[in-house]
Write an enzyme that holds these catalytic residues in place. Structure first.
Site, PDB file in Angstrom:
ATOM      1  N   CYS A  41       0.833  -1.206   0.000  1.00  0.00           N
ATOM      2  CA  CYS A  41       0.000   0.000   0.000  1.00  0.00           C
ATOM      3  C   CYS A  41       0.865   1.253   0.000  1.00  0.00           C
ATOM      4  CB  CYS A  41      -0.917   0.000   1.224  1.00  0.00           C
ATOM      5  SG  CYS A  41      -1.898   1.515   1.368  1.00  0.00           S
ATOM      6  N   LYS A  68     -10.681  -8.449   5.239  1.00  0.00           N
ATOM      7  CA  LYS A  68     -10.292  -7.775   6.475  1.00  0.00           C
ATOM      8  C   LYS A  68     -10.741  -8.525   7.732  1.00  0.00           C
ATOM      9  CE  LYS A  68     -10.774  -3.131   4.437  1.00  0.00           C
ATOM     10  NZ  LYS A  68     -11.493  -3.457   3.198  1.00  0.00           N
ATOM     11  N   GLU A  94      -5.461   7.644   8.538  1.00  0.00           N
ATOM     12  CA  GLU A  94      -5.280   8.498   7.365  1.00  0.00           C
ATOM     13  C   GLU A  94      -3.797   8.845   7.243  1.00  0.00           C
ATOM     14  OE1 GLU A  94      -7.554   9.888   4.689  1.00  0.00           O
ATOM     15  OE2 GLU A  94      -8.138   7.930   5.425  1.00  0.00           O
ATOM     16  N   SER A  95      -3.224   8.608   6.079  1.00  0.00           N
ATOM     17  CA  SER A  95      -1.772   8.641   5.924  1.00  0.00           C
ATOM     18  C   SER A  95      -1.148   9.987   6.289  1.00  0.00           C
ATOM     19  CB  SER A  95      -1.381   8.244   4.493  1.00  0.00           C
ATOM     20  OG  SER A  95      -1.859   9.170   3.544  1.00  0.00           O
TER      21      SER A  95
END
Length: 250
Positions: A41, A68, A94-95
């Site tokens: 990812c 998942k 959230e990155s």
């Protein structure tokens, strides 16, 4: 395979991802921060780059995003990686948010500029790059569906060259003469160009091509680099929605 083989300490790559039916991991070990990730990812790679660049001791747990685990959805309402979990059980996701959190919470080199204007410049550059990412995924989608690639590839090329015009030509990196946050936030997608013969577009973007060469020498980038062959193998399985894609190469 024991449960402990599903994660690792420090930066050694974890083993196979946890999926539906897997047991939830226990509390975060003392002195560590945990990152829920997926090996391929690009958004999770952002956070992993920051963890390595700042020398933060951490535990990585890979999650199968197609299949998942139930407990992961309880921790991460969006069902996406990266997700950070602290010793106190605090969860951050959230990155961009996770990267800002790591930079603000841990000592060592600050990756985000202190100067408000320089910080704003990096954020604006990221906003422009988000359009490049959107068009790159349109190219991947066209390849998956067998659609005509001419239109999405032309759009991607055009936007990449527009981004090239925004890249500073007088510094080695995007934010100055040393690697900073904006470099790590953008790098993962350039790593993914080579497996799909799209790196040729950099021949028309000399500033970006020079930047890619400089980034390849960065210690954090080198430590987390995935081979073009593995990226390609993953993407082929991912496009087929094969749940084994997350563990490609293991």
């Amino acid at each position: 395979m024991s449960a402990l083989q599903c994660w690792e300490y420090g930066t050694v790559m974890a083993a196979k991802s946890l999926r539906e039916g897997s047991a939830a991991p226990g509390p975060v070990p003392e002195g560590l921060i945990r990152i829920y990730s997926m090996r391929f990812c690009p958004y999770a790679q952002r956070s992993r780059l920051v963890l390595v660049a700042k020398g933060i001791q951490h535990e990585t747990i890979n999650v199968n995003l197609i299949n998942k685990p139930e407990w992961f959805l309880e921790k991460a309402p969006l069902g996406l990686v990266p997700v950070l979990e602290t010793e106190k059980g605090q969860v951050i996701y959230e990155s961009l948010i996770t990267c800002d959190y790591l930079d603000e919470s841990y000592p060592g080199k600050k990756l985000t500029p202190e100067d408000p204007y320089e910080k704003a410049k990096q954020k604006m550059l990221l906003e422009h790059f988000s359009t490049v990412v959107t068009l790159l995924y349109k190219v991947f989608h066209a390849r998956k569906t067998g659609e005509d690639l001419a239109v999405p590839e032309a759009a991607f090329r055009e936007q990449l060259l527009k981004f090239e015009q925004l890249v500073p030509g007088d510094t080695q990196f995007l934010g100055g003469d040393s690697v900073s946050m904006v470099d790590y936030m953008i790098w993962p997608w350039f790593e993914r160009l080579a497996p799909f013969s799209m790196g040729e577009y950099l021949n028309d973007a000399p500033k970006l091509k020079k930047w890619v060469e400089a980034m390849m020498d960065d210690p954090a980038v080198k430590e987390l680099l995935t081979s073009p062959e593995d990226h390609k193998g993953f993407m082929e399985l991912y496009m087929a929605r094969d749940p084994e894609c997350a563990d490609f190469g293991l």
